[in-house]
Design a protein around this motif. Structure first.
Motif, PDB file in Angstrom:
ATOM      1  N   TRP A 208       0.828  -1.201   0.000  1.00 54.72           N
ATOM      2  CA  TRP A 208       0.000   0.000   0.000  1.00 54.72           C
ATOM      3  C   TRP A 208       0.860   1.248   0.000  1.00 54.72           C
ATOM      4  O   TRP A 208       1.798   1.368   0.795  1.00 54.72           O
ATOM      5  CB  TRP A 208      -0.923   0.017   1.210  1.00 54.72           C
ATOM      6  CG  TRP A 208      -1.945  -1.078   1.187  1.00 54.72           C
ATOM      7  CD1 TRP A 208      -1.998  -2.192   1.973  1.00 54.72           C
ATOM      8  CD2 TRP A 208      -3.070  -1.156   0.297  1.00 54.72           C
ATOM      9  NE1 TRP A 208      -3.079  -2.966   1.629  1.00 54.72           N
ATOM     10  CE2 TRP A 208      -3.757  -2.362   0.604  1.00 54.72           C
ATOM     11  CE3 TRP A 208      -3.554  -0.347  -0.729  1.00 54.72           C
ATOM     12  CZ2 TRP A 208      -4.893  -2.758  -0.081  1.00 54.72           C
ATOM     13  CZ3 TRP A 208      -4.683  -0.742  -1.418  1.00 54.72           C
ATOM     14  CH2 TRP A 208      -5.348  -1.930  -1.093  1.00 54.72           C
ATOM     15  N   ILE A 209       0.565   2.187  -0.902  1.00 55.79           N
ATOM     16  CA  ILE A 209       1.228   3.490  -0.909  1.00 55.79           C
ATOM     17  C   ILE A 209       0.636   4.373   0.174  1.00 55.79           C
ATOM     18  O   ILE A 209       1.341   5.153   0.820  1.00 55.79           O
ATOM     19  CB  ILE A 209       1.060   4.160  -2.296  1.00 55.79           C
ATOM     20  CG1 ILE A 209       1.712   3.315  -3.388  1.00 55.79           C
ATOM     21  CG2 ILE A 209       1.659   5.572  -2.286  1.00 55.79           C
ATOM     22  CD1 ILE A 209       1.383   3.792  -4.788  1.00 55.79           C
ATOM     23  N   ILE A 210      -0.655   4.271   0.357  1.00 56.02           N
ATOM     24  CA  ILE A 210      -1.356   5.122   1.314  1.00 56.02           C
ATOM     25  C   ILE A 210      -1.106   4.647   2.742  1.00 56.02           C
ATOM     26  O   ILE A 210      -0.684   3.515   2.978  1.00 56.02           O
ATOM     27  CB  ILE A 210      -2.871   5.150   1.024  1.00 56.02           C
ATOM     28  CG1 ILE A 210      -3.457   3.725   1.067  1.00 56.02           C
ATOM     29  CG2 ILE A 210      -3.152   5.814  -0.295  1.00 56.02           C
ATOM     30  CD1 ILE A 210      -4.968   3.683   0.911  1.00 56.02           C
ATOM     31  N   GLY A 211      -1.405   5.528   3.693  1.00 54.93           N
ATOM     32  CA  GLY A 211      -1.282   5.167   5.108  1.00 54.93           C
ATOM     33  C   GLY A 211      -2.526   4.425   5.563  1.00 54.93           C
ATOM     34  O   GLY A 211      -3.320   4.943   6.362  1.00 54.93           O
ATOM     35  N   LEU A 212      -2.693   3.202   5.057  1.00 53.15           N
ATOM     36  CA  LEU A 212      -3.938   2.472   5.282  1.00 53.15           C
ATOM     37  C   LEU A 212      -4.172   2.179   6.759  1.00 53.15           C
ATOM     38  O   LEU A 212      -5.306   2.281   7.245  1.00 53.15           O
ATOM     39  CB  LEU A 212      -3.933   1.179   4.466  1.00 53.15           C
ATOM     40  CG  LEU A 212      -5.238   0.384   4.469  1.00 53.15           C
ATOM     41  CD1 LEU A 212      -6.396   1.221   3.949  1.00 53.15           C
ATOM     42  CD2 LEU A 212      -5.091  -0.887   3.622  1.00 53.15           C
ATOM     43  N   SER A 213      -3.139   1.820   7.486  1.00 54.98           N
ATOM     44  CA  SER A 213      -3.307   1.533   8.915  1.00 54.98           C
ATOM     45  C   SER A 213      -3.790   2.770   9.663  1.00 54.98           C
ATOM     46  O   SER A 213      -4.673   2.690  10.535  1.00 54.98           O
ATOM     47  CB  SER A 213      -1.998   1.035   9.518  1.00 54.98           C
ATOM     48  OG  SER A 213      -1.619  -0.201   8.959  1.00 54.98           O
ATOM     49  N   ASP A 214      -3.203   3.938   9.331  1.00 54.93           N
ATOM     50  CA  ASP A 214      -3.635   5.180   9.980  1.00 54.93           C
ATOM     51  C   ASP A 214      -5.065   5.530   9.587  1.00 54.93           C
ATOM     52  O   ASP A 214      -5.834   6.049  10.408  1.00 54.93           O
ATOM     53  CB  ASP A 214      -2.695   6.324   9.606  1.00 54.93           C
ATOM     54  CG  ASP A 214      -1.362   6.256  10.337  1.00 54.93           C
ATOM     55  OD1 ASP A 214      -1.377   5.912  11.528  1.00 54.93           O
ATOM     56  OD2 ASP A 214      -0.329   6.544   9.728  1.00 54.93           O
ATOM     57  N   ILE A 215      -5.428   5.271   8.339  1.00 53.40           N
ATOM     58  CA  ILE A 215      -6.795   5.561   7.890  1.00 53.40           C
ATOM     59  C   ILE A 215      -7.795   4.705   8.661  1.00 53.40           C
ATOM     60  O   ILE A 215      -8.803   5.201   9.171  1.00 53.40           O
ATOM     61  CB  ILE A 215      -6.927   5.317   6.369  1.00 53.40           C
ATOM     62  CG1 ILE A 215      -6.145   6.379   5.591  1.00 53.40           C
ATOM     63  CG2 ILE A 215      -8.399   5.333   5.945  1.00 53.40           C
ATOM     64  CD1 ILE A 215      -6.065   6.132   4.100  1.00 53.40           C
ATOM     65  N   VAL A 216      -7.524   3.404   8.751  1.00 52.20           N
ATOM     66  CA  VAL A 216      -8.446   2.502   9.451  1.00 52.20           C
ATOM     67  C   VAL A 216      -8.539   2.881  10.933  1.00 52.20           C
ATOM     68  O   VAL A 216      -9.629   2.909  11.516  1.00 52.20           O
ATOM     69  CB  VAL A 216      -8.010   1.041   9.268  1.00 52.20           C
ATOM     70  CG1 VAL A 216      -8.829   0.116  10.167  1.00 52.20           C
ATOM     71  CG2 VAL A 216      -8.164   0.622   7.806  1.00 52.20           C
ATOM     72  N   ALA A 217      -7.395   3.195  11.539  1.00 49.71           N
ATOM     73  CA  ALA A 217      -7.406   3.590  12.955  1.00 49.71           C
ATOM     74  C   ALA A 217      -8.168   4.888  13.190  1.00 49.71           C
ATOM     75  O   ALA A 217      -8.674   5.128  14.295  1.00 49.71           O
ATOM     76  CB  ALA A 217      -5.965   3.728  13.459  1.00 49.71           C
ATOM     77  N   SER A 218      -8.276   5.713  12.144  1.00 52.38           N
ATOM     78  CA  SER A 218      -8.938   7.018  12.271  1.00 52.38           C
ATOM     79  C   SER A 218     -10.341   7.025  11.683  1.00 52.38           C
ATOM     80  O   SER A 218     -10.960   8.087  11.578  1.00 52.38           O
ATOM     81  CB  SER A 218      -8.099   8.087  11.551  1.00 52.38           C
ATOM     82  OG  SER A 218      -6.778   8.132  12.030  1.00 52.38           O
ATOM     83  N   MET A 219     -10.876   5.857  11.299  1.00 57.28           N
ATOM     84  CA  MET A 219     -12.127   5.834  10.541  1.00 57.28           C
ATOM     85  C   MET A 219     -13.303   6.426  11.318  1.00 57.28           C
ATOM     86  O   MET A 219     -14.194   7.046  10.734  1.00 57.28           O
ATOM     87  CB  MET A 219     -12.458   4.414  10.103  1.00 57.28           C
ATOM     88  CG  MET A 219     -13.526   4.341   9.029  1.00 57.28           C
ATOM     89  SD  MET A 219     -13.061   5.167   7.478  1.00 57.28           S
ATOM     90  CE  MET A 219     -11.904   3.962   6.820  1.00 57.28           C
ATOM     91  N   THR A 220     -13.319   6.258  12.632  1.00 54.98           N
ATOM     92  CA  THR A 220     -14.389   6.883  13.419  1.00 54.98           C
ATOM     93  C   THR A 220     -14.365   8.392  13.247  1.00 54.98           C
ATOM     94  O   THR A 220     -15.421   9.038  13.123  1.00 54.98           O
ATOM     95  CB  THR A 220     -14.248   6.513  14.906  1.00 54.98           C
ATOM     96  OG1 THR A 220     -14.365   5.103  15.051  1.00 54.98           O
ATOM     97  CG2 THR A 220     -15.332   7.187  15.736  1.00 54.98           C
ATOM     98  N   ASN A 221     -13.172   8.984  13.219  1.00 54.87           N
ATOM     99  CA  ASN A 221     -13.054  10.428  12.996  1.00 54.87           C
ATOM    100  C   ASN A 221     -13.444  10.806  11.575  1.00 54.87           C
ATOM    101  O   ASN A 221     -14.075  11.845  11.347  1.00 54.87           O
ATOM    102  CB  ASN A 221     -11.623  10.892  13.262  1.00 54.87           C
ATOM    103  CG  ASN A 221     -11.221  10.746  14.713  1.00 54.87           C
ATOM    104  OD1 ASN A 221     -12.055  10.784  15.608  1.00 54.87           O
ATOM    105  ND2 ASN A 221      -9.929  10.559  14.961  1.00 54.87           N
TER     106      ASN A 221
END
Length: 261
Positions: free
Chosen positions: A175-188
């Protein structure tokens, strides 16, 4: 955090120097170049900046919420001497644009928000991100095989094409994107930040909705009127959430008329 920016135009001579630059903000799992068609059209007459929001495209990664993303935009656009600006945001990009307009109204000249209300929204993106994290990449991957790999979890070809741009192909794919950070921030990302009472943006604002999209509901119009009292609301019939991709000509017409006005 300073974000990656793709800048174009103006390409025609005689463009008024006083015209605010137009800043284009993509949605979740997108990137600046997704809006290239509209950027090229606007850049005939206006300075334009398409931005990779944090964790997307070529921008840095980190935890996400809309207050932080608005600060990213302020820092980035100030570094490019691009404030105040006309902000054009789809979905997540629309929420980031609205947050900036409400918290730093002097930084925003006008605002176009594509198919997202100033409210909590959630229509399956959390599950998509979690499924993407489960993918195990081989040692080498081309686009055809990457599409087949994603098809196991994403039946929609349009959604797969969106996600394919976020995969590093060739040797050592990932993944090029910060997928882990995106998933961890999905509530926001699905949420909406706290806006103190009395904060409103009085600049020209246009909300565009897809006629077949579930995102903007009747109950959202009251808060839209309160937060953005100088707004108009228009619907692109027969369009879903990806209204700019499904009906690009109609979207471009409405966008260009708003920017010109």
């Amino acid at each position: 955090m300073k974000l990656n920016v793709v800048e174009r135009g103006p390409e025609r001579t005689g463009t008024p120097s006083s015209a605010p630059p137009v800043v284009l903000l993509h949605g979740l799992f997108g990137r600046a170049r997704n809006l290239g068609y509209f950027q090229r059209r606007l850049a005939r007459d206006r300075r334009t900046l398409a931005v990779d929001l944090r964790n997307h495209g070529d921008s840095p990664h980190g935890q996400m919420d809309y207050t932080t993303m608005a600060f990213d935009l302020t820092e980035t656009l100030a570094a490019h001497d691009a404030l105040p600006a006309t902000l054009v945001g789809h979905s997540m990009g629309g929420k980031a644009a609205m947050t900036l307009a409400l918290t730093k109204p002097d930084a925003v000249h006008s605002l176009l928000v594509a198919d997202i209300p100033p409210a909590r929204t959630g229509h399956g993106s959390f599950g998509l991100g979690e499924e993407m994290l489960k993918i195990s990449f081989p040692s080498y991957l081309n686009r055809t095989d990457a599409d087949a790999l994603l098809a196991e979890k994403i039946p929609s070809a349009d959604v797969r094409n969106l996600m394919l741009q976020n995969i590093r192909l060739g040797d050592n794919p990932g993944w090029i994107i910060g997928l882990s950070d995106i998933v961890a921030s999905m509530t926001n990302i699905e949420g909406w930040p706290y806006i103190p009472e009395g904060h409103s943006f009085y600049g020209p604002t246009l909300f565009l909705a897809g006629g077949n999209s579930p995102y903007i509901q009747p109950e959202h119009h009251r808060v839209m009127r309160r937060l953005f009292p100088n707004h108009r609301f228009e619907v692109i019939e027969e369009a879903g959430h990806w209204l700019h991709a499904e009906h690009p000509e109609r979207f471009a017409q409405l966008l260009e008329a708003f920017v010109a006005g």
